[in-house]
Design a protein around this motif. Structure first.
Motif, short mmCIF file in Angstrom:
data_model
loop_
_atom_site.label_atom_id
_atom_site.label_comp_id
_atom_site.label_asym_id
_atom_site.label_seq_id
_atom_site.Cartn_x
_atom_site.Cartn_y
_atom_site.Cartn_z
N THR A 35 0.81 -1.22 0.00
CA THR A 35 0.00 0.00 0.00
C THR A 35 0.84 1.27 0.00
O THR A 35 0.33 2.35 -0.29
N GLU A 36 2.11 1.15 0.34
CA GLU A 36 2.99 2.31 0.21
C GLU A 36 3.29 2.59 -1.26
O GLU A 36 3.54 3.73 -1.65
N LEU A 37 3.24 1.53 -2.05
CA LEU A 37 3.45 1.65 -3.49
C LEU A 37 2.16 2.05 -4.19
O LEU A 37 2.13 2.96 -5.02
N VAL A 38 1.08 1.34 -3.80
CA VAL A 38 -0.25 1.59 -4.37
C VAL A 38 -1.21 1.80 -3.19
O VAL A 38 -1.63 0.82 -2.56
N PRO A 39 -1.55 3.02 -2.85
CA PRO A 39 -2.34 3.31 -1.65
C PRO A 39 -3.66 2.55 -1.54
O PRO A 39 -4.10 2.21 -0.44
N GLY A 95 -4.13 -0.44 -2.52
CA GLY A 95 -3.84 -1.86 -2.32
C GLY A 95 -4.34 -2.73 -3.46
O GLY A 95 -4.28 -3.96 -3.38
N GLN A 96 -4.82 -2.12 -4.52
CA GLN A 96 -5.42 -2.88 -5.60
C GLN A 96 -4.41 -3.25 -6.69
O GLN A 96 -3.36 -2.64 -6.82
N VAL A 97 -4.78 -4.27 -7.46
CA VAL A 97 -4.05 -4.65 -8.66
C VAL A 97 -5.04 -4.52 -9.82
O VAL A 97 -6.25 -4.56 -9.62
N PRO A 98 -4.51 -4.35 -11.05
CA PRO A 98 -3.11 -4.34 -11.42
C PRO A 98 -2.43 -3.00 -11.17
O PRO A 98 -3.09 -1.97 -11.04
N ALA A 99 -1.11 -3.06 -11.12
CA ALA A 99 -0.27 -1.87 -11.19
C ALA A 99 0.86 -2.21 -12.15
O ALA A 99 1.31 -3.36 -12.19
N LEU A 100 1.28 -1.24 -12.91
CA LEU A 100 2.29 -1.48 -13.94
C LEU A 100 3.45 -0.51 -13.77
O LEU A 100 3.25 0.71 -13.71
N ARG A 101 4.64 -1.06 -13.67
CA ARG A 101 5.85 -0.25 -13.67
C ARG A 101 6.43 -0.29 -15.09
O ARG A 101 6.73 -1.36 -15.61
N THR A 102 6.53 0.88 -15.72
CA THR A 102 7.02 0.93 -17.09
C THR A 102 8.55 0.85 -17.11
O THR A 102 9.20 1.06 -16.08
N PRO A 103 9.12 0.57 -18.27
CA PRO A 103 10.59 0.49 -18.36
C PRO A 103 11.30 1.76 -17.93
O PRO A 103 12.44 1.71 -17.48
N ASP A 104 10.62 2.93 -18.05
CA ASP A 104 11.26 4.17 -17.65
C ASP A 104 10.96 4.54 -16.19
O ASP A 104 11.31 5.63 -15.73
N GLY A 105 10.28 3.62 -15.47
CA GLY A 105 10.08 3.81 -14.04
C GLY A 105 8.75 4.37 -13.61
O GLY A 105 8.47 4.46 -12.41
#
Length: 203
Positions: free
Chosen positions: A38-42, A44-54
């Motif tokens: 949840t610190e990454l995604v407040p 807490g849900q999915v999906p989340a995507l980290r792109t190649p540029d961050g």
């Protein structure tokens, strides 16, 4: 390389399938394997995507549109009328059908009540989900796939959702014959099989 934060078998698996179709390198990471997710995604849900540029992108529809535009996919029509139809069904999946199941999952796994009472509540909720499937089933009377002649992320999502009924014992959710045919077609596609294999799950 992309990173997909996922719960295998959930709507997030449609993103892994889409990445397979787009022939992009990616790594799926289970939400449960991320400390303090949840610190990454407040939410807490999915999906989340980290792109190649961050860049971190959340919300399924936003991720889908980003990937389709980024990689110039034919899934996203250029004609405005056809694009509106595609977006209609994409949002129907994410904003109408998915939440209907989510309410049932909340009763099934998060609400404390007597088992028999829980079944009664779920049985009362099931016809609403079935009615949503009937909308798709009717659309498929005139099409091979939900948005036309070629499979898209919309079909991936619907196929994944079709498997969720297994989570509810003694509750009947009716998909419809046309939907069942769609599920059979989509679940056999190479990208679908590859995406599920990458997440170590079976349909």
């Amino acid at each position: 390389m992309y990173t997909v934060y996922t719960i295998p078998g959930s709507c997030s698996s449609a993103i892994t399938i889409l990445l397979e179709k787009l022939q992009q390198e990616y790594e799926p990471i289970k939400r449960e394997d991320v400390p303090n997710y949840t610190e990454l995604v407040p939410t807490g849900q999915v999906p989340a995507l980290r792109t190649p540029d961050g860049q971190l992108i959340t919300e399924g529809a936003a991720i889908v549109l980003y990937l389709l535009e980024k990689h110039n996919s034919e899934m996203l029509p250029t004609d405005l009328s056809r694009k509106a139809e595609f977006l209609r069904w994409l949002m129907f999946n994410f904003s109408t059908l998915h939440p209907a199941y989510a309410r049932m999952f909340t009763i099934q796994y998060k609400v404390k009540m007597d088992k028999s009472e829980k079944i009664k509540v779920l049985q009362q909720m099931a016809p609403n989900v079935s009615s949503l499937w009937s909308i798709i089933d009717k659309e498929l009377e005139k099409k091979t796939f939900i948005t036309g002649d070629q499979p898209t992320i919309v079909d991936y999502l619907a196929t994944i959702y079709s498997s969720w009924g297994k989570s509810f014992n003694d509750v009947e959710i009716i998909l419809g014959k046309n939907v069942e045919k769609l599920v059979e077609r989509i679940s056999a596609l190479p990208e679908f099989l590859a995406g599920y294999k990458k997440e170590n799950i079976k349909f």
